[in-house]
Design a protein around this motif. Structure first.
Motif, PDB file in Angstrom:
ATOM      1  N   TYR A 214       0.904  -1.273  -0.051  1.00 28.45           N
ATOM      2  CA  TYR A 214       0.120   0.044  -0.090  1.00 28.45           C
ATOM      3  C   TYR A 214       0.948   1.287   0.151  1.00 28.45           C
ATOM      4  O   TYR A 214       0.421   2.258  -0.725  1.00 28.45           O
ATOM      5  N   ASP A 215       1.917   1.109   0.566  1.00 36.51           N
ATOM      6  CA  ASP A 215       2.944   2.395   0.720  1.00 36.51           C
ATOM      7  C   ASP A 215       4.504   1.844   1.072  1.00 36.51           C
ATOM      8  O   ASP A 215       4.505   0.646   1.084  1.00 36.51           O
ATOM      9  N   ASP A 297      -5.005  -4.946 -12.906  1.00 41.99           N
ATOM     10  CA  ASP A 297      -6.123  -3.926 -12.486  1.00 41.99           C
ATOM     11  C   ASP A 297      -6.980  -4.283 -11.419  1.00 41.99           C
ATOM     12  O   ASP A 297      -7.350  -3.446 -10.495  1.00 41.99           O
ATOM     13  N   ALA A 300      -4.800  -3.614  -8.023  1.00 37.02           N
ATOM     14  CA  ALA A 300      -4.558  -2.551  -7.960  1.00 37.02           C
ATOM     15  C   ALA A 300      -6.118  -2.000  -7.357  1.00 37.02           C
ATOM     16  O   ALA A 300      -5.890  -0.834  -6.197  1.00 37.02           O
ATOM     17  N   SER A 301      -7.280  -2.536  -7.564  1.00 37.49           N
ATOM     18  CA  SER A 301      -8.432  -2.258  -6.875  1.00 37.49           C
ATOM     19  C   SER A 301      -8.292  -2.736  -5.543  1.00 37.49           C
ATOM     20  O   SER A 301      -8.913  -2.036  -4.550  1.00 37.49           O
ATOM     21  N   ARG A 303      -5.592  -3.191  -3.285  1.00 39.57           N
ATOM     22  CA  ARG A 303      -4.883  -2.170  -2.808  1.00 39.57           C
ATOM     23  C   ARG A 303      -5.497  -1.114  -2.165  1.00 39.57           C
ATOM     24  O   ARG A 303      -5.434  -0.615  -1.116  1.00 39.57           O
ATOM     25  N   ALA A 304      -6.401  -0.325  -3.091  1.00 43.99           N
ATOM     26  CA  ALA A 304      -6.915   0.924  -2.672  1.00 43.99           C
ATOM     27  C   ALA A 304      -8.024   0.757  -1.525  1.00 43.99           C
ATOM     28  O   ALA A 304      -8.104   1.082  -0.548  1.00 43.99           O
ATOM     29  N   VAL A 305      -8.707  -0.703  -1.622  1.00 45.04           N
ATOM     30  CA  VAL A 305      -9.809  -0.883  -0.639  1.00 45.04           C
ATOM     31  C   VAL A 305      -9.165  -1.294   0.775  1.00 45.04           C
ATOM     32  O   VAL A 305      -9.273  -0.798   1.858  1.00 45.04           O
ATOM     33  N   MET A 307      -6.183  -0.800   1.698  1.00 40.97           N
ATOM     34  CA  MET A 307      -5.218   0.377   2.445  1.00 40.97           C
ATOM     35  C   MET A 307      -6.082   1.286   2.999  1.00 40.97           C
ATOM     36  O   MET A 307      -5.743   1.739   4.146  1.00 40.97           O
ATOM     37  N   ARG A 308      -7.428   1.454   2.685  1.00 43.16           N
ATOM     38  CA  ARG A 308      -8.190   2.207   3.351  1.00 43.16           C
ATOM     39  C   ARG A 308      -8.802   1.753   4.777  1.00 43.16           C
ATOM     40  O   ARG A 308      -8.870   2.352   5.760  1.00 43.16           O
TER      41      ARG A 308
END
Length: 404
Positions: A214-215, A297, A300-301, A303-305, A307-308
């Motif tokens: 995530y980072d 893809d 990537a989606s 990771r976004a969820v 990470m939040r």
């Protein structure tokens, strides 16, 4: 019943965890669980898999999809994995790839491949409890591996000889490890490779969570670092890389893989032939189609969820955890590891959390080969939304405050 008297001695090392009994209570209404390290099923690429299975069962493909296959695995999937590994810095051919029924099967095979009774396996304190379960059947001795703070290789070797065996491998999950969420630095990975080289031991690299960063800055896999050291010769490498599609595409299909030197793969193929002949062909075909179509893809989606959700859990812990409780901030993966003040048992805390707050987590002692770590616990954020996380950490804070 007299058959238990005929069971092999190794069965005594295969014990159910006491937490499994406690976790049977999770179906109660209102229960919040941060125990299972599982992906959110709402995020599965279900439509893509439905289309892939439908394609696999068309008249032109169904004979292959429903038939026996080779033990090494479906060739197009192994070719995709080889290309995927190349993106991470590992150069390998499909012949260096074995498809397994999840990476858990790979760990079992590797324990069988390397361990004689009394041999030493180097593992983290704590480490993935599934790895301990896989290795335990082969009756190893465990020694503590702490990246950046290890004994000299000769000390590990001498202790293994005194115990009647040799150091056979070091097991590590370098990226966002289960259960701690910790990532090994490049220097720590290089040092671990040097230690394994000095001991003549293998390195088992568990890359199950590597895609979920995530980072922070990505670190090459240990196999990539070693291959670079060995002039690109994979067959000269002692690192065995294991991974899975369980954390990215689907755990239910049970598709994992191993990348290793040719002699290692050849022996693992023989084990596969003796165990289950091959992993389910149709699952491999569907996994290949979905991976080839949308892997990057989709990840990537994810990771976004995730990470939040990680950030939500960290923020809620800051708000609700009492003084004396510490935790690590993971750069990826699915877990946050808590250390409680000395004298607080997380197993006892779990009983109280289940009864008083309808809250579940995993006590940390299960992850220690020596049974220590009673004051630690693991939380998973992957399968809970931000509202559930906020409420769950408030409940955990109340339980901890009452215990302290």
């Amino acid at each position: 019943m007299t058959l238990p008297a005929q069971f092999a001695k190794r069965i005594g090392r295969m014990k159910a965890s006491e937490i499994r009994e406690l976790l049977k209570l999770l179906d109660q209404p209102g229960m919040l669980s941060f125990a299972g390290g599982i992906p959110d099923p709402a995020l599965f690429p279900a439509e893509a898999f439905a289309e892939a299975f439908q394609s696999a069962l068309t008249p032109e493909h169904q004979a292959q999809a429903l038939q026996y296959s080779i033990s090494e695995g479906y060739l197009p999937l192994r070719q995709w994995i080889a290309a995927h590994m190349a993106e991470m810095g590992v150069t390998c051919a499909p012949e260096n790839v074995l498809i397994t029924s999840g990476s858990q099967q790979a760990l079992d095979y590797l324990g069988k491949l390397f361990l004689n009774p009394g041999d030493t396996a180097l593992v983290g304190w704590p480490t993935y409890l599934g790895a301990l379960a896989a290795f335990n059947a082969y009756e190893p001795r465990y020694d503590c591996l702490r990246p950046g703070d290890n004994q000299p290789p000769e000390a590990y070797g001498a202790a293994a000889e005194v115990a009647g065996g040799r150091v056979k491998f070091a097991y590590m999950s370098p990226d966002f490890a289960n259960p701690t969420g910790v990532t090994m630095t490049r220097a720590e990975r290089v040092a671990a490779l040097q230690m394994a080289e000095a001991l003549g031991a293998a390195v088992i690299e568990d890359g199950a969570y590597q895609a979920l960063r995530y980072d922070g800055e990505a670190v090459p896999p240990m196999l990539a670092l070693e291959q670079e050291q060995k002039g690109g010769d994979l067959d000269a490498c002692r690192t065995i890389y294991c991974s899975t599609f369980s954390k990215t595409l689907s755990p239910g299909l049970r598709v994992g893989w191993v990348v290793a030197a040719t002699p290692v793969i050849q022996q693992l193929v023989l084990m596969k032939q003796a165990a289950d002949l091959h992993s389910a062909t149709i699952n491999q075909i569907a996994t290949h189609q979905v991976a080839a179509r949308l892997f990057d893809d989709h990840v990537a989606s994810l990771r976004a969820v995730y990470m939040r959700r990680r950030d939500a859990m960290l923020a809620a812990m800051e708000a609700h955890m009492p003084e004396g409780v510490t935790w690590a901030r993971p750069e990826g993966g699915m877990f946050i590891w808590l250390t409680l003040p000395e004298g607080i048992s997380s197993a006892t805390l779990l009983e109280r959390a289940l009864a008083q707050e309808q809250l579940a987590f995993v006590p940390g002692q299960a992850f220690y080969a020596d049974g220590s770590g009673a004051n630690t616990l693991r939380l998973s954020f992957s399968n809970s939304n931000e509202t559930m996380i906020a409420e769950g950490m408030a409940r955990l804070g109340r339980v901890l405050n009452s215990a302290l």
